[in-house]
Design an enzyme around this catalytic site. Structure first.
Site, mmCIF file in Angstrom:
data_model
loop_
_atom_site.group_PDB
_atom_site.id
_atom_site.type_symbol
_atom_site.label_atom_id
_atom_site.label_comp_id
_atom_site.label_asym_id
_atom_site.label_seq_id
_atom_site.Cartn_x
_atom_site.Cartn_y
_atom_site.Cartn_z
ATOM 1 N N LYS A 106 -36.771 -5.250 2.721
ATOM 2 C CA LYS A 106 -38.164 -5.660 2.526
ATOM 3 C C LYS A 106 -39.152 -4.501 2.665
ATOM 4 O O LYS A 106 -40.355 -4.709 2.724
ATOM 5 C CB LYS A 106 -38.516 -6.766 3.522
ATOM 6 C CG LYS A 106 -37.745 -8.052 3.275
ATOM 7 C CD LYS A 106 -38.225 -9.124 4.216
ATOM 8 C CE LYS A 106 -37.257 -10.290 4.224
ATOM 9 N NZ LYS A 106 -37.659 -11.273 5.241
ATOM 10 N N ARG B 279 -35.040 -21.588 15.004
ATOM 11 C CA ARG B 279 -35.580 -22.048 13.724
ATOM 12 C C ARG B 279 -34.757 -23.243 13.273
ATOM 13 O O ARG B 279 -34.148 -23.934 14.077
ATOM 14 C CB ARG B 279 -35.539 -20.906 12.694
ATOM 15 C CG ARG B 279 -36.526 -19.814 13.054
ATOM 16 C CD ARG B 279 -36.767 -18.876 11.917
ATOM 17 N NE ARG B 279 -35.673 -17.923 11.774
ATOM 18 C CZ ARG B 279 -35.613 -17.017 10.817
ATOM 19 N NH1 ARG B 279 -36.557 -16.952 9.910
ATOM 20 N NH2 ARG B 279 -34.608 -16.176 10.743
ATOM 21 N N PRO C 232 -42.817 -13.197 3.128
ATOM 22 C CA PRO C 232 -42.212 -12.777 1.854
ATOM 23 C C PRO C 232 -40.749 -12.410 2.051
ATOM 24 O O PRO C 232 -40.398 -11.706 2.991
ATOM 25 C CB PRO C 232 -43.022 -11.558 1.424
ATOM 26 C CG PRO C 232 -43.826 -11.158 2.609
ATOM 27 C CD PRO C 232 -43.908 -12.308 3.545
ATOM 28 N N GLU C 233 -39.889 -12.925 1.203
ATOM 29 C CA GLU C 233 -38.475 -12.562 1.261
ATOM 30 C C GLU C 233 -38.179 -11.586 0.128
ATOM 31 O O GLU C 233 -39.056 -11.213 -0.645
ATOM 32 C CB GLU C 233 -37.609 -13.818 1.221
ATOM 33 C CG GLU C 233 -37.845 -14.648 2.502
ATOM 34 C CD GLU C 233 -36.637 -15.452 2.943
ATOM 35 O OE1 GLU C 233 -35.529 -14.905 2.972
ATOM 36 O OE2 GLU C 233 -36.822 -16.639 3.244
#
Ligand code: ZN
Length: 292
Positions: free
Chosen positions: A61, A275, A2-3
């Protein structure tokens, strides 16, 4: 994972459906879910039972819900939640069958819907921590930068801090001490909107480029939030990182070899910090190597 927009959707759900309610019982189904509560799960349960969760706040977050004592006085503590890779906070009817990965359950004295923490990979967690005055930000979270969805975000301070850093612009966007809540996906989308390659040196960016970048960040976060908002069943506080936004509204992220929505050039994928980064070779030319 989740961002920021998903976590903000969860915060709004908690504000609507949980704030103001008094906890009747707490069950911890997996010790990892409360591993950040250093005094252990029994202490966690005791710290919340009979207390009222007064509001729902967010920094980056992290979510925190200030706790009030049974007499209504601020407890000086807050329930802090981080969703990790796969965490969900669900507000559900008590008759709803338990989820496979249910980690904690909160029931409330009004007998209404319960709050469940579900987390398949258990990287997320819950803890009761000291809060700031009047339910303010817990000290442990205070170092996290305010994000651009927050009204208190300071554009001038961000611009100055960014240009002072001698780093690449994508690294700066992911630096949580500089700007909160921008993960890999939103960084790539914002850089595409601002027509900047992620390897551009921050100290060489013009004020106008920083302004474009910030507009890009705000737009992409705002659109994701609006999307999360529309797909958000108000009775179901949900976050799963798989919202429609991810597949339908991304210009570059995960779009290798598909045409750039602006110029039609195939999107390129490059490796970045173990990434991937996605960008348009035409709209976002790679900077020339900095001379030593
Ligand atoms: Zn392009």
């Amino acid at each position: 994972m989740p961002e920021l927009p998903e976590v903000e959707v969860v915060r709004r759900g908690l504000e609507q459906w949980v704030a103001g309610r008094t906890v009747a019982s707490v069950e911890v189904h997996h010790p990892r879910a409360v591993r950040r509560h250093l005094e252990g799960s029994e202490h966690f349960v005791a710290a919340l039972t009979g207390r009222t969760l007064t509001a729902a706040h967010r920094r980056g977050k992290y979510l925190w819900l200030p706790v009030a004592e049974p007499d209504g006085a601020e407890a000086g503590r807050a329930l802090v939640a981080h969703l990790g890779m796969s965490g969900q906070l669900l507000v559900e009817k008590r008759t709803q069958p338990d989820e496979t990965h249910l980690r904690a359950r909160f029931t409330f004295t009004d007998g209404g819907r319960e709050l469940r923490f579900v987390d398949q990979r258990t990287f997320g967690g819950l803890a009761v921590e000291e809060s700031g005055a009047d339910g303010g930000i817990p000290p442990r979270l205070a170092h996290i930068a305010i994000d651009p969805l927050d009204d208190a975000f300071d554009v001038d301070a961000f611009t100055a801090a960014l240009r002072r850093r001698r780093t690449e612009v994508k690294r700066a966007l992911l630096d949580q001490t500089l700007i909160g809540g921008v993960g890999n996906i939103y960084a790539d989308e914002a850089l595409w909107r601002a027509r900047l390659h992620g390897a551009r040196p921050t100290d060489k960016l013009t004020r106008g480029q920083v302004a474009d970048l910030l507009d890009g960040v705000r737009d992409v976060l705002g659109e994701a939030l609006a999307q999360g908002g529309t797909s958000f069943d108000s009775l179901y506080v949900d976050v799963n990182g798989q919202s429609g936004y991810f597949s339908r509204f991304l210009a570059v992220y995960g779009q290798s070899d598909r045409p750039c929505p602006r110029c039609g050039t195939p999107i390129r994928r490059e490796s970045f910090m173990n990434r991937s980064s996605y960008s348009c070779p035409q709209c976002q030319p790679r900077p020339r190597a900095r001379r030593a």
